[in-house]
Write an enzyme that holds these catalytic residues in place. Structure first.
Site, PDB file in Angstrom:
ATOM      1  N   GLY A 186      32.032  -5.820 -29.259  1.00 11.38           N
ATOM      2  CA  GLY A 186      33.406  -6.255 -29.050  1.00 11.38           C
ATOM      3  C   GLY A 186      33.496  -7.227 -27.891  1.00 11.38           C
ATOM      4  O   GLY A 186      32.667  -7.192 -26.970  1.00 11.38           O
TER       5      GLY A 186
ATOM      6  N   GLN B 250      37.605 -11.759 -21.238  1.00  5.80           N
ATOM      7  CA  GLN B 250      36.195 -11.719 -20.800  1.00  5.80           C
ATOM      8  C   GLN B 250      35.558 -13.103 -20.769  1.00  5.80           C
ATOM      9  O   GLN B 250      34.494 -13.277 -20.180  1.00  5.80           O
ATOM     10  CB  GLN B 250      35.368 -10.798 -21.706  1.00  5.80           C
TER      11      GLN B 250
ATOM     12  N   CYS C 142      30.016  -2.206 -21.563  1.00  6.80           N
ATOM     13  CA  CYS C 142      30.858  -3.400 -21.614  1.00  6.80           C
ATOM     14  C   CYS C 142      30.027  -4.608 -21.211  1.00  6.80           C
ATOM     15  O   CYS C 142      29.247  -4.524 -20.258  1.00  6.80           O
ATOM     16  CB  CYS C 142      32.032  -3.235 -20.653  1.00  6.80           C
ATOM     17  N   LEU C 143      30.202  -5.711 -21.926  1.00  8.85           N
ATOM     18  CA  LEU C 143      29.437  -6.926 -21.598  1.00  8.85           C
ATOM     19  C   LEU C 143      29.783  -7.457 -20.205  1.00  8.85           C
ATOM     20  O   LEU C 143      29.005  -8.191 -19.614  1.00  8.85           O
ATOM     21  CB  LEU C 143      29.684  -8.008 -22.658  1.00  8.85           C
TER      22      LEU C 143
ATOM     23  N   HIS D 291      38.740  -0.012 -26.511  1.00 12.53           N
ATOM     24  CA  HIS D 291      38.103  -0.665 -25.364  1.00 12.53           C
ATOM     25  C   HIS D 291      38.594  -2.112 -25.228  1.00 12.53           C
ATOM     26  O   HIS D 291      38.942  -2.564 -24.130  1.00 12.53           O
ATOM     27  CB  HIS D 291      36.584  -0.608 -25.560  1.00 12.53           C
ATOM     28  N   GLU D 292      38.619  -2.840 -26.357  1.00 12.23           N
ATOM     29  CA  GLU D 292      39.000  -4.260 -26.294  1.00 12.23           C
ATOM     30  C   GLU D 292      40.482  -4.430 -26.004  1.00 12.23           C
ATOM     31  O   GLU D 292      40.883  -5.334 -25.268  1.00 12.23           O
ATOM     32  CB  GLU D 292      38.604  -4.985 -27.586  1.00 12.23           C
TER      33      GLU D 292
ATOM     34  N   HIS E 161      41.131  -4.175 -22.439  1.00 16.67           N
ATOM     35  CA  HIS E 161      40.847  -5.429 -21.719  1.00 16.67           C
ATOM     36  C   HIS E 161      42.094  -6.311 -21.630  1.00 16.67           C
ATOM     37  O   HIS E 161      42.304  -7.003 -20.636  1.00 16.67           O
ATOM     38  CB  HIS E 161      39.749  -6.233 -22.435  1.00 16.67           C
TER      39      HIS E 161
HETATM   40 CO    CO Z   1      34.385  -4.575 -22.433  1.00 18.86          CO
END
Ligand code: CO
Length: 166
Positions: free
Chosen positions: A46, A51, A92-93, A134-135, A138
């Site tokens: 995701g 991000q 998470c990236l 999660h997204e 963000h």
């Molecule tokens: Co994330």
């Protein structure tokens, strides 16, 4: 098309609330194309627009329940129903090498728009439900480490990633 830089925790953009997408134009499509390329390159499940430094309510989630990952673009997504509970590891990236145990709903119903502004509903469960939560977090400036019950040790991370490789 192009890869975008994924910003890391500590950057103020990750703490901000993203704005509603109102124009479903070429600029949005370029952003989504770039986000997809960036997500695939990072091998993630995701990615949210903030991000890559764009404070707009747009995310991509990957459904990896089938043989090939299926990428789903969610514009202005909203969780309208949730059911059950799952407790599991989450990463998470934007927070590389950190994994936390986060409790999420087992199933969610998400109302969103596609890249042309067409509304649709996504029923997601298991990992896809986790990715949606999660997204969407963000887009509200929330990172998973604020929600984690605990963090995985280096050994637990090693076991988990070795398990994936099998
Ligand atoms: Co994330």
């Amino acid at each position: 098309m192009g890869l975008r830089k994924i910003i890391r925790k500590g950057d103020i953009s990750l703490k901000k609330k993203s704005r509603t997408v109102t124009e479903f134009n070429a600029r949005l499509h370029i952003l989504l194309n770039d986000m997809l390329e960036t997500l695939k390159d990072a091998d993630g499940v995701g990615l949210a627009a903030p991000q890559v430094g764009v404070l707009r309510r747009a995310v991509i989630v990957a459904d990896i329940s089938g043989e090939e990952p299926k990428y789903i673009e969610l514009i202005n997504p909203e969780i309208v129903a949730e059911e059950g509970e799952q407790i599991g590891p989450e990463g998470c990236l934007s927070l590389p090498n950190i994994w936390g145990v986060v409790t999420r709903p087992e199933k969610v119903t998400v109302n969103a728009q596609d890249r042309y502004g067409e509304p649709f509903t996504l029923e997601a469960e298991e990992l896809l439900a986790r990715a949606c939560c999660h997204e969407i977090d963000h887009l509200n400036g929330v990172l998973f480490d604020e929600l984690a019950d605990r963090f995985l040790s280096e050994e637990e991370i090693r076991e988990m990633t070795e398990g994936e490789a099998e």
